[in-house]
Design a protein around this motif. Sequence first.
Motif, PDB file in Angstrom:
ATOM      1  N   ARG A   1      -1.595  -0.628   7.028  1.00 28.00           N
ATOM      2  CA  ARG A   1      -1.785   0.614   7.768  1.00 28.00           C
ATOM      3  C   ARG A   1      -2.405   1.668   6.857  1.00 28.00           C
ATOM      4  NH1 ARG A   1       4.025   1.094  10.936  1.00 28.00           N
ATOM      5  NH2 ARG A   1       3.816  -0.849  12.168  1.00 28.00           N
ATOM      6  N   PRO A   2      -3.202   2.531   7.350  1.00 31.87           N
ATOM      7  CA  PRO A   2      -3.858   3.569   6.520  1.00 31.87           C
ATOM      8  C   PRO A   2      -2.867   4.383   5.696  1.00 31.87           C
ATOM      9  CG  PRO A   2      -4.838   3.504   8.703  1.00 31.87           C
ATOM     10  CD  PRO A   2      -3.655   2.595   8.751  1.00 31.87           C
ATOM     11  N   ARG A   3      -1.713   4.699   6.270  1.00 28.75           N
ATOM     12  CA  ARG A   3      -0.731   5.510   5.545  1.00 28.75           C
ATOM     13  C   ARG A   3      -0.149   4.742   4.352  1.00 28.75           C
ATOM     14  NH1 ARG A   3       3.881   8.185   9.097  1.00 28.75           N
ATOM     15  NH2 ARG A   3       1.994   9.175   9.924  1.00 28.75           N
ATOM     16  N   ARG A   4       0.178   3.441   4.540  1.00 28.10           N
ATOM     17  CA  ARG A   4       0.717   2.633   3.458  1.00 28.10           C
ATOM     18  C   ARG A   4      -0.322   2.431   2.349  1.00 28.10           C
ATOM     19  NH1 ARG A   4       3.607  -2.891   4.983  1.00 28.10           N
ATOM     20  NH2 ARG A   4       4.964  -1.356   5.988  1.00 28.10           N
ATOM     21  N   LEU A   5      -1.561   2.199   2.717  1.00 30.62           N
ATOM     22  CA  LEU A   5      -2.633   2.025   1.744  1.00 30.62           C
ATOM     23  C   LEU A   5      -2.823   3.297   0.917  1.00 30.62           C
ATOM     24  CD1 LEU A   5      -4.912   0.299   0.609  1.00 30.62           C
ATOM     25  CD2 LEU A   5      -6.406   1.173   2.424  1.00 30.62           C
ATOM     26  N   ARG A   6      -2.744   4.440   1.578  1.00 31.86           N
ATOM     27  CA  ARG A   6      -2.895   5.717   0.876  1.00 31.86           C
ATOM     28  C   ARG A   6      -1.753   5.924  -0.113  1.00 31.86           C
ATOM     29  NH1 ARG A   6      -3.934   8.375   4.949  1.00 31.86           N
ATOM     30  NH2 ARG A   6      -1.844   9.113   5.519  1.00 31.86           N
ATOM     31  N   THR A   7      -0.547   5.502   0.271  1.00 33.56           N
ATOM     32  CA  THR A   7       0.618   5.639  -0.628  1.00 33.56           C
ATOM     33  C   THR A   7       0.454   4.773  -1.871  1.00 33.56           C
ATOM     34  OG1 THR A   7       2.069   6.071   1.258  1.00 33.56           O
ATOM     35  CG2 THR A   7       3.110   5.368  -0.803  1.00 33.56           C
ATOM     36  N   ILE A   8      -0.037   3.534  -1.668  1.00 34.12           N
ATOM     37  CA  ILE A   8      -0.239   2.636  -2.806  1.00 34.12           C
ATOM     38  C   ILE A   8      -1.268   3.192  -3.767  1.00 34.12           C
ATOM     39  CG2 ILE A   8      -1.097   0.355  -3.461  1.00 34.12           C
ATOM     40  CD1 ILE A   8       0.185  -0.735  -0.913  1.00 34.12           C
ATOM     41  N   ILE A   9      -2.352   3.737  -3.231  1.00 31.05           N
ATOM     42  CA  ILE A   9      -3.411   4.308  -4.078  1.00 31.05           C
ATOM     43  C   ILE A   9      -2.870   5.488  -4.873  1.00 31.05           C
ATOM     44  CG2 ILE A   9      -5.623   5.517  -4.044  1.00 31.05           C
ATOM     45  CD1 ILE A   9      -6.385   3.795  -1.638  1.00 31.05           C
ATOM     46  N   ILE A  10      -2.089   6.325  -4.224  1.00 35.27           N
ATOM     47  CA  ILE A  10      -1.532   7.507  -4.900  1.00 35.27           C
ATOM     48  C   ILE A  10      -0.591   7.089  -6.032  1.00 35.27           C
ATOM     49  CG2 ILE A  10       0.010   9.495  -4.619  1.00 35.27           C
ATOM     50  CD1 ILE A  10      -1.141   9.818  -1.791  1.00 35.27           C
TER      51      ILE A  10
END
Length: 264
Positions: free
Chosen positions: A26-35
């Motif tokens: 999901r876009p939100r989970r991917l963004r969390t991993i990148i951060i």
Amino acid sequence: MAGSTTAERGERQQESSGPPPVRRLRPRRLRTIIILAVALVLLGAGSVWLLYGSQWLRVERVSISGTKVLTPAQVREAADVPVGSPLISVDTDAIAARLRRKLPRIDVVDVSRSWPHGIGLKVTERTPVLLVAKGRNFVEVDDEGVRFATVSEAPKGVPTLELTLSQPDSRAASLRRFGEDRLVREAVRVAGAVPAAVARATRSVKVRSYDDISLELSGGRTVAWGSSEKGAAKARTLTALMKAAPDARHFDVSVPIAPASSGS
């Protein structure tokens, strides 16, 4: 009915044997991993900079403890700690090796980091148990037979070591067989085995051969010790012998089961 059922089963088999469906993040989970990944990289870079590049964790002082004969200034100069360098980069093993090489009086040294700005040097000095005369000076010998320092004045309470091995007889043969260093270690073993009261009165340890070691005590008294073997038994025998014959001038414990005393 039977044919229809068989076809349906075949279709279901084909569907189940195909590749598993790909799960998309999901876009939100991917963004969390990148951060989180970026944060970890920044944290690692910040830690490296803090330890190696900043001015906060650098060597500013060197503390010294344990010195007796040596001075803190001598230890500090020999250690040559790189003041101003990052504390994490200081090679503590190299400092310890340098101290033992430059100052043989040091037996053990512990080099430790004292965060955030210090290096601690805790030294243990060798203690002389015998002295070897060298001209007008004296060479100190420790309890392992190591000759570690030359001093101009004899330390109080430390007996001298006399090696009388130059005669062309069995004594010289003993020197050739065992070597001077071995004979010195034997004398050290004898000095360490004598009773405390006798040790305080010992003025010199004389080595004529491997099995002919004697002590010269205060008041002109002497002790024939023999070899360094059976030191504990000889110490007990000597203590009992001196109590039984307090006025004797010579004591022989070279054979501890058959001691002797003479003179008065």
